[in-house]
Write a protein that holds these residues in place. Structure first.
Motif, PDB file in Angstrom:
ATOM      1  N   GLU A  32       0.816  -1.211   0.000  1.00 11.30           N
ATOM      2  CA  GLU A  32       0.000   0.000   0.000  1.00 11.30           C
ATOM      3  C   GLU A  32       0.855   1.269   0.000  1.00 11.30           C
ATOM      4  O   GLU A  32       1.821   1.387   0.756  1.00 11.30           O
ATOM      5  N   VAL A  33       0.475   2.210  -0.848  1.00 12.11           N
ATOM      6  CA  VAL A  33       1.067   3.543  -0.889  1.00 12.11           C
ATOM      7  C   VAL A  33      -0.014   4.517  -0.428  1.00 12.11           C
ATOM      8  O   VAL A  33      -1.130   4.500  -0.951  1.00 12.11           O
ATOM      9  N   VAL A  34       0.320   5.352   0.545  1.00  8.30           N
ATOM     10  CA  VAL A  34      -0.627   6.346   1.054  1.00  8.30           C
ATOM     11  C   VAL A  34      -0.070   7.729   0.737  1.00  8.30           C
ATOM     12  O   VAL A  34       1.043   8.078   1.150  1.00  8.30           O
ATOM     13  N   VAL A  35      -0.855   8.488  -0.019  1.00 10.62           N
ATOM     14  CA  VAL A  35      -0.518   9.887  -0.297  1.00 10.62           C
ATOM     15  C   VAL A  35      -1.312  10.728   0.686  1.00 10.62           C
ATOM     16  O   VAL A  35      -2.531  10.594   0.783  1.00 10.62           O
ATOM     17  N   ASP A  87      -6.363  34.154  -3.375  1.00 10.58           N
ATOM     18  CA  ASP A  87      -7.555  34.522  -4.138  1.00 10.58           C
ATOM     19  C   ASP A  87      -7.812  33.579  -5.313  1.00 10.58           C
ATOM     20  O   ASP A  87      -8.954  33.233  -5.596  1.00 10.58           O
ATOM     21  N   GLU A  88      -6.733  33.164  -5.993  1.00  9.18           N
ATOM     22  CA  GLU A  88      -6.896  32.348  -7.198  1.00  9.18           C
ATOM     23  C   GLU A  88      -6.303  30.953  -7.091  1.00  9.18           C
ATOM     24  O   GLU A  88      -6.654  30.074  -7.872  1.00  9.18           O
ATOM     25  N   THR A  89      -5.358  30.758  -6.152  1.00 12.98           N
ATOM     26  CA  THR A  89      -4.701  29.461  -6.034  1.00 12.98           C
ATOM     27  C   THR A  89      -4.548  29.059  -4.573  1.00 12.98           C
ATOM     28  O   THR A  89      -4.616  29.894  -3.675  1.00 12.98           O
ATOM     29  N   ALA A  90      -4.333  27.761  -4.391  1.00 13.54           N
ATOM     30  CA  ALA A  90      -4.006  27.217  -3.073  1.00 13.54           C
ATOM     31  C   ALA A  90      -2.694  26.455  -3.215  1.00 13.54           C
ATOM     32  O   ALA A  90      -2.396  25.885  -4.265  1.00 13.54           O
ATOM     33  N   THR A  91      -1.914  26.429  -2.142  1.00 11.04           N
ATOM     34  CA  THR A  91      -0.682  25.655  -2.099  1.00 11.04           C
ATOM     35  C   THR A  91      -0.904  24.472  -1.173  1.00 11.04           C
ATOM     36  O   THR A  91      -1.392  24.635  -0.051  1.00 11.04           O
ATOM     37  N   VAL A  92      -0.551  23.275  -1.664  1.00 18.78           N
ATOM     38  CA  VAL A  92      -0.796  22.042  -0.929  1.00 18.78           C
ATOM     39  C   VAL A  92       0.524  21.289  -0.776  1.00 18.78           C
ATOM     40  O   VAL A  92       1.260  21.109  -1.743  1.00 18.78           O
ATOM     41  N   ASP A  93       0.823  20.857   0.439  1.00 14.26           N
ATOM     42  CA  ASP A  93       2.004  20.049   0.723  1.00 14.26           C
ATOM     43  C   ASP A  93       1.593  18.583   0.755  1.00 14.26           C
ATOM     44  O   ASP A  93       0.514  18.244   1.247  1.00 14.26           O
ATOM     45  N   SER A  94       2.474  17.705   0.245  1.00 18.19           N
ATOM     46  CA  SER A  94       2.116  16.287   0.210  1.00 18.19           C
ATOM     47  C   SER A  94       3.339  15.393   0.310  1.00 18.19           C
ATOM     48  O   SER A  94       4.474  15.830   0.118  1.00 18.19           O
ATOM     49  N   GLU A  95       3.054  14.124   0.616  1.00 22.58           N
ATOM     50  CA  GLU A  95       4.079  13.098   0.652  1.00 22.58           C
ATOM     51  C   GLU A  95       3.411  11.769   0.338  1.00 22.58           C
ATOM     52  O   GLU A  95       2.192  11.635   0.436  1.00 22.58           O
ATOM     53  N   ALA A  96       4.230  10.785  -0.055  1.00 22.84           N
ATOM     54  CA  ALA A  96       3.743   9.424  -0.268  1.00 22.84           C
ATOM     55  C   ALA A  96       4.543   8.504   0.644  1.00 22.84           C
ATOM     56  O   ALA A  96       5.770   8.592   0.705  1.00 22.84           O
ATOM     57  N   VAL A  97       3.827   7.633   1.342  1.00 22.69           N
ATOM     58  CA  VAL A  97       4.441   6.744   2.328  1.00 22.69           C
ATOM     59  C   VAL A  97       4.099   5.301   1.972  1.00 22.69           C
ATOM     60  O   VAL A  97       2.956   4.997   1.594  1.00 22.69           O
ATOM     61  N   GLN A  98       5.094   4.439   2.105  1.00 19.07           N
ATOM     62  CA  GLN A  98       4.876   3.011   1.901  1.00 19.07           C
ATOM     63  C   GLN A  98       5.625   2.264   2.991  1.00 19.07           C
ATOM     64  O   GLN A  98       6.836   2.463   3.165  1.00 19.07           O
ATOM     65  N   GLY A  99       4.924   1.438   3.728  1.00 18.70           N
ATOM     66  CA  GLY A  99       5.560   0.667   4.787  1.00 18.70           C
ATOM     67  C   GLY A  99       6.236   1.530   5.841  1.00 18.70           C
ATOM     68  O   GLY A  99       7.278   1.164   6.372  1.00 18.70           O
ATOM     69  N   GLY A 100       5.652   2.689   6.118  1.00 17.05           N
ATOM     70  CA  GLY A 100       6.210   3.586   7.118  1.00 17.05           C
ATOM     71  C   GLY A 100       7.357   4.453   6.625  1.00 17.05           C
ATOM     72  O   GLY A 100       7.896   5.264   7.377  1.00 17.05           O
ATOM     73  N   LYS A 101       7.744   4.312   5.358  1.00 16.78           N
ATOM     74  CA  LYS A 101       8.848   5.102   4.791  1.00 16.78           C
ATOM     75  C   LYS A 101       8.299   6.078   3.769  1.00 16.78           C
ATOM     76  O   LYS A 101       7.488   5.715   2.916  1.00 16.78           O
ATOM     77  N   ARG A 102       8.769   7.317   3.857  1.00 17.54           N
ATOM     78  CA  ARG A 102       8.361   8.314   2.872  1.00 17.54           C
ATOM     79  C   ARG A 102       9.127   8.072   1.572  1.00 17.54           C
ATOM     80  O   ARG A 102      10.352   8.201   1.539  1.00 17.54           O
TER      81      ARG A 102
END
Length: 127
Positions: free
Chosen positions: A88-91, A100-115
């Protein structure tokens, strides 16, 4: 209405054939992705996911949660680990700021407890 601090997640489990299909779609036939024996001979635990497949899952998380692919204006990530098949990969993503026009989003993907993807940053068009 999107607000700073909002979170969303996508969970996907890559099946054992995803690297073969992705190789055909991307043209990346590096044997570490499609040949189990070769991957093990070069010291990998098994065939590994294409980094760009994993990045595509990060993009997918944003587009599914935030209104479609036309909303994703920019995406950058850092690849930091090996992605494995049938695990499983969890984003996970968090809205950092909304303008006003955009949003900034931070993200990561984790698999088996490792990013396996760190420091993802997306710019989302709001209108």
């Amino acid at each position: 209405m999107m607000q700073a601090g909002d979170e969303f997640e996508l969970t996907v489990t890559p099946d054992r054939y995803v690297t073969v299909r992705y190789a055909g779609a991307s043209g990346d036939f590096n044997p570490i992705h499609i040949d189990e024996q070769f991957a093990q001979q070069v010291g990998l635990p098994s065939r590994i996911l294409h980094g760009l497949w994993t990045m595509a899952q990060v993009a997918r998380a944003h587009t599914e949660a935030l209104g479609g692919p036309d909303k994703l204006q920019r995406l950058s990530v850092q690849f930091r680990g090996l992605g494995l098949l049938e695990q499983e990969v969890v984003v996970h993503a968090t809205v950092r700021e909304v303008g006003d026009e955009t949003a900034t989003v931070d993200s990561e993907a984790v698999q088996g407890g490792k990013r396996i993807i760190r420091n993802g940053e997306a710019e989302i068009r709001l209108a």
